[in-house]
Design an enzyme around this catalytic site. Structure first.
Site, short mmCIF file in Angstrom:
data_model
loop_
_atom_site.label_atom_id
_atom_site.label_comp_id
_atom_site.label_asym_id
_atom_site.label_seq_id
_atom_site.Cartn_x
_atom_site.Cartn_y
_atom_site.Cartn_z
N ARG A 228 0.85 -1.23 0.06
CA ARG A 228 0.00 -0.08 -0.09
C ARG A 228 0.86 1.16 -0.13
O ARG A 228 1.95 1.10 0.64
CB ARG A 228 -0.95 -0.04 1.41
N HIS A 276 -1.56 0.71 -9.65
CA HIS A 276 -2.53 0.02 -8.59
C HIS A 276 -3.17 -1.13 -9.29
O HIS A 276 -4.24 -1.19 -9.14
CB HIS A 276 -3.25 0.71 -7.88
P1 NAP Z 1 -1.94 -11.29 4.42
O1 NAP Z 1 -1.98 -12.85 4.20
O2 NAP Z 1 -2.80 -10.77 5.63
O3 NAP Z 1 -0.49 -11.10 5.08
C1 NAP Z 1 0.20 -10.01 5.58
C2 NAP Z 1 1.68 -10.09 6.18
O4 NAP Z 1 2.00 -8.89 6.42
C3 NAP Z 1 1.79 -11.36 7.14
O5 NAP Z 1 2.87 -12.07 6.80
C4 NAP Z 1 2.05 -10.35 8.41
O6 NAP Z 1 2.41 -10.95 9.23
C5 NAP Z 1 2.56 -9.25 7.83
N1 NAP Z 1 2.43 -8.06 8.65
C6 NAP Z 1 1.51 -7.41 8.92
N2 NAP Z 1 1.83 -6.14 9.85
C7 NAP Z 1 3.23 -6.48 10.03
C8 NAP Z 1 3.94 -5.67 10.87
N3 NAP Z 1 3.64 -4.62 11.52
N4 NAP Z 1 5.15 -6.15 10.80
C9 NAP Z 1 5.75 -7.15 9.98
N5 NAP Z 1 4.97 -7.95 9.40
C10 NAP Z 1 3.59 -7.50 9.41
O7 NAP Z 1 -2.16 -10.46 3.31
P2 NAP Z 1 -1.84 -10.72 1.86
O8 NAP Z 1 -3.16 -11.31 1.32
O9 NAP Z 1 -0.40 -11.36 1.62
O10 NAP Z 1 -2.10 -9.20 1.42
C11 NAP Z 1 -0.93 -8.39 1.70
C12 NAP Z 1 -1.44 -6.97 1.19
O11 NAP Z 1 -1.10 -6.74 -0.22
C13 NAP Z 1 -2.70 -6.52 1.32
O12 NAP Z 1 -3.04 -6.04 2.87
C14 NAP Z 1 -3.05 -5.14 0.50
O13 NAP Z 1 -2.68 -4.33 0.93
C15 NAP Z 1 -1.73 -5.65 -0.77
N6 NAP Z 1 -2.52 -6.10 -2.00
C16 NAP Z 1 -1.99 -5.08 -3.00
C17 NAP Z 1 -2.55 -5.68 -4.14
C18 NAP Z 1 -2.33 -4.60 -5.28
O14 NAP Z 1 -2.97 -4.74 -6.49
N7 NAP Z 1 -1.34 -3.71 -5.49
C19 NAP Z 1 -3.50 -6.51 -4.41
C20 NAP Z 1 -3.77 -7.28 -3.23
C21 NAP Z 1 -3.21 -7.09 -2.02
P3 NAP Z 1 2.05 -12.27 10.14
O15 NAP Z 1 2.42 -13.46 9.15
O16 NAP Z 1 2.77 -12.28 11.42
O17 NAP Z 1 0.65 -11.92 10.23
C1 GLV Z 2 -5.94 -4.49 -4.13
O1 GLV Z 2 -5.29 -3.50 -3.80
C2 GLV Z 2 -6.49 -5.29 -2.95
O2 GLV Z 2 -6.16 -4.97 -1.54
O3 GLV Z 2 -6.92 -6.54 -3.10
#
Ligand code: NAP
Ligand code: GLV
Length: 315
Positions: A228, A276
């Protein structure tokens, strides 16, 4: 059974059509038109207007149509019903494609090849093996782990950092603030797949960049952020690029979106921008996922905990 669809920024008609086709037995209502608030039992949303969901007395669950829930949780009036986010192979695969494409583009020096092509110059550019580059994944959740699996298959050396310790095959893992410096010191290419929370805000700053290692053939450390925009301090990214502390930044997310035309990032020679779109939400795939979730809840079944948002943690 009624599903309220509230979508800002995207094309609501597309999603309304998909939901109606996928679940003809559900009444699908459009939040842009007048509706009976007492009818909505489920809501499928992307950045809904703050306050909208607070006025739905029979709401049982909110389905966020993306993986990140920061925009939704920013609404202080959000009702206390389960929030379900997207965990789906379609979205995950899209993100992994984007991450791998950008790691490879830097590693295989595609900018240098394009520049040589522009000069009609047949020049071989030194390209070391993938194993000589350490990719550091910040965030080892659903998206970070999948990207790690594919990057590992390509031979990259991998380290990963998360809040709680994760055990991931082929990845040396680090956890928490205390282990962040050791993680950064091992990292040549930093791939950020963290959620936006109060703890992660502004953490991609000049101090952090100075802790990165960086590979010689990349010209220094590379930053790749698809988490983000609130994580990054854009003035620091520009300063670090200009000072040679970062060799390149690949950014899909920004402090303000759309990225203002006045941003120095647009024209910076060491910046690659995508708007994005690293992992778009596909209405067919994610519509099916949401309808599946609604049917599970209606049948009294539990949703996979990986999809249920922990509102205290903020992701
Ligand atoms: P997720 O499964 O919830 O994983 C989040 C990861 O971040 C986990 O490993 C978590 O640690 C870690 N984390 C969170 N807070 C932290 C902190 N303070 N310090 C260290 N590590 C931390 O999420 P995801 O599905 O992989 O998605 C991640 C992010 O990608 C989303 O939240 C979104 O913002 C972004 N995203 C972007 C797009 C785009 O098109 N650009 C699309 C989809 C998602 P733990 O393992 O310990 O919980
Ligand atoms: C896109 O940014 C998502 O969070 O899926």
């Amino acid at each position: 059974m009624t599903l309220l669809v509230a979508i800002e920024n995207w094309i609501p008609e597309l999603w309304l059509d998909r939901f109606r086709r996928l679940a003809p037995d559900l009444e699908v209502i459009d939040a842009r038109a007048p509706f009976d608030p007492a009818a909505a039992r489920f809501a499928a949303v992307w950045k809904p207007k703050p306050g909208l969901l607070a006025g739905l007395p029979k709401l049982e669950a909110i389905f966020n149509l993306g993986a990140g829930v920061d925009a939704l949780l920013a609404d202080p009036t959000l009702p206390h019903v389960p929030v379900v986010r997207i965990v789906d192979p379609d979205l995950t695969a899209r993100m992994t494609e984007w991450v791998v494409m950008n790691v490879l583009a830097r590693h295989r020096r595609m900018d240098d090849h394009r520049a040589a092509q522009g000069r009609a110059e047949w020049r071989s550019i030194h390209q070391p093996a993938a194993g000589s580059v350490t990719v550091g994944l910040m965030g080892l959740g659903v998206l970070g782990k999948d990207a790690a699996a594919v990057l590992g298959r390509l031979g990259f050396d991998l380290v990963g950092w998360s809040r709680s310790r994760q055990v991931v095959a082929g990845v040396e893992t680090f956890a928490g603030a205390a282990e962040l410096p050791a993680f950064l010191a091992r990292t040549d290419v930093l791939v950020v797949l963290l959620p936006a929370t109060p703890e992660t805000r502004g953490m991609l700053n000049r101090d952090l960049f100075r802790g990165l290692r960086g590979a010689e053939h990349l010209g220094g450390p590379v930053l790749i952020n698809a988490g983000r925009g609130s994580l990054q301090v854009e003035a620091d990214i520009v300063a670090a690029l200009d000072a040679g502390e970062l060799a390149h930044a690949v950014l899909d997310v920004f402090e303000v979106e759309p990225l203002p035309k006045t941003s120095p990032l647009w024209a910076h020679p060491k910046v690659t921008i995508t708007p994005h779109c690293a992992a778009d939400s596909d209405a067919d795939a994610l519509g099916r996922r949401v309808i599946g979730g609604i049917r599970a809840l209606m049948a009294g079944e539990a949703i996979d905990p990986a999809e249920v948002v922990d509102r205290r943690r903020g992701y």
